[in-house]
Motif scaffolding. Structure first.
Motif: not given
Length: 328
Positions: A87-94
């Motif tokens: 929804k926030e248009k973010r992408r992460i590596l976890l």
């Protein structure tokens, strides 16, 4: 949990047998410490008695009979976070521990999972390559146990019950997590090999113990901080067995009969009104906290309490609060 400390003395706690009262945490943060996720706390009771009057918790709470992390809880937590990031248009590596319950969740849109340590390294290398194991979790435990000892001491001095409820622990854990600084988090990521600008400062030191007059040796403190180091925190899977996904807080036949905690005794509006007045007086005579920011915050709380007090007393006339002089 503190009530078990004496039982641990001169004993080795393996696989959690000695820990009847316990909570399991999931900790996550970005590498700069600017986005610390709300703690995920797993307890035994679906609805502990101490939660009865608590409307909001500062953590995400889930439960199962062993207070362990399960594949179901992990999957739910990860999926909800992924939905938020989308929804926030973010992408992460976890980066995630290579643990049986940490599954490779499918259909994630905004989270790329990297399991540490990567094959062919053995799982016990996690403490070397996983940033949270480089000092973040240890710092969280130290800050929690500082609060724990201080709360028990204060209750003893006031002649009150010193037992610590699950709600007490959850609030202290949330406060301890807020007190873990970005400096500590950055340093731990750097020690794991991530490129991040940091200095050599750390807050993983129990600075307050001497100030409280607690004459503990370093060995005693270290033993206290690591008393739960050998506890099992996740469901285990034997050879050839399939991981059973647990549905968090499902309506099952879970027996909460062992939960003997009393309901959370919320203070009355009158008690809070009196307490706020005492806090403002205390702040006024202590230069370190007698600041405009703190005064403004206390005034905001006081105004809210005043409105609640007036509302609760609306059917009571002023005459109830004063002595009426008898007529001659």
């Amino acid at each position: 949990m503190p009530d078990e400390t004496l039982e641990f003395k001169e004993e080795t706690c393996r696989r959690g047998e000695l820990s009847r009262e316990r909570l399991t945490l999931l900790v996550a943060s970005n590498m700069t410490g600017s986005d610390k996720r709300k703690l995920l706390v797993v307890g035994k009771s679906k609805l502990p008695g101490c939660f009865e009057n608590a409307k909001h918790l500062p953590v995400i709470y889930r439960s199962n009979e062993k207070a362990w992390m399960t594949s179901g809880i992990f999957t739910e937590w990860l999926s909800e976070w992924d939905e938020q990031l989308t929804k926030e248009k973010r992408r992460i590596l976890l980066t995630v521990d290579s643990c049986p319950v940490h599954l490779s969740v499918k259909n994630l849109k905004s989270i790329d999972l990297v399991f540490l340590p990567p094959p062919p390294l053995p799982p016990d290398c996690s403490s070397v390559v996983q940033p949270m194991d480089q000092g973040v979790i240890k710092t969280l435990k130290i800050k929690f146990r500082e609060q724990l000892v201080l709360k028990i001491m204060n209750r003893e001095e006031q002649g009150k019950d010193s037992n610590i409820s699950a709600l007490d622990s959850i609030v202290m854990l949330a406060d301890a997590w807020n007190d873990v600084t970005d400096i500590t988090i950055k340093n731990c990521f750097r020690q794991s090999g991530f490129q991040v600008s940091v200095n050599d400062e750390t807050d993983a030191t129990p600075e307050n113990w001497d100030a409280w007059g607690l004459n503990f040796s370093l060995e005693q403190l270290q033993s206290f901080f690591e008393i739960d180091a050998a506890l099992s925190t996740a469901e285990e899977v034997g050879d050839g067995q399939q991981i059973v996904k647990s549905v968090p807080n499902a309506d099952d036949d879970e027996d909460d009969s062992e939960d003997e905690e009393m309901a959370f005794g919320a203070p009355s509006v009158s008690e809070v009104f009196f307490s706020v007045d005492r806090i403002r007086t205390f702040a006024s005579v202590n230069d370190e906290i007698n600041t405009p920011e703190i005064s403004k915050a206390l005034k905001t709380i006081e105004d809210f309490v005043k409105r609640a007090y007036c509302s609760s007393s609306k059917q009571m006339t002023v005459a109830h609060h004063f002595y009426k002089k008898p007529s001659d």
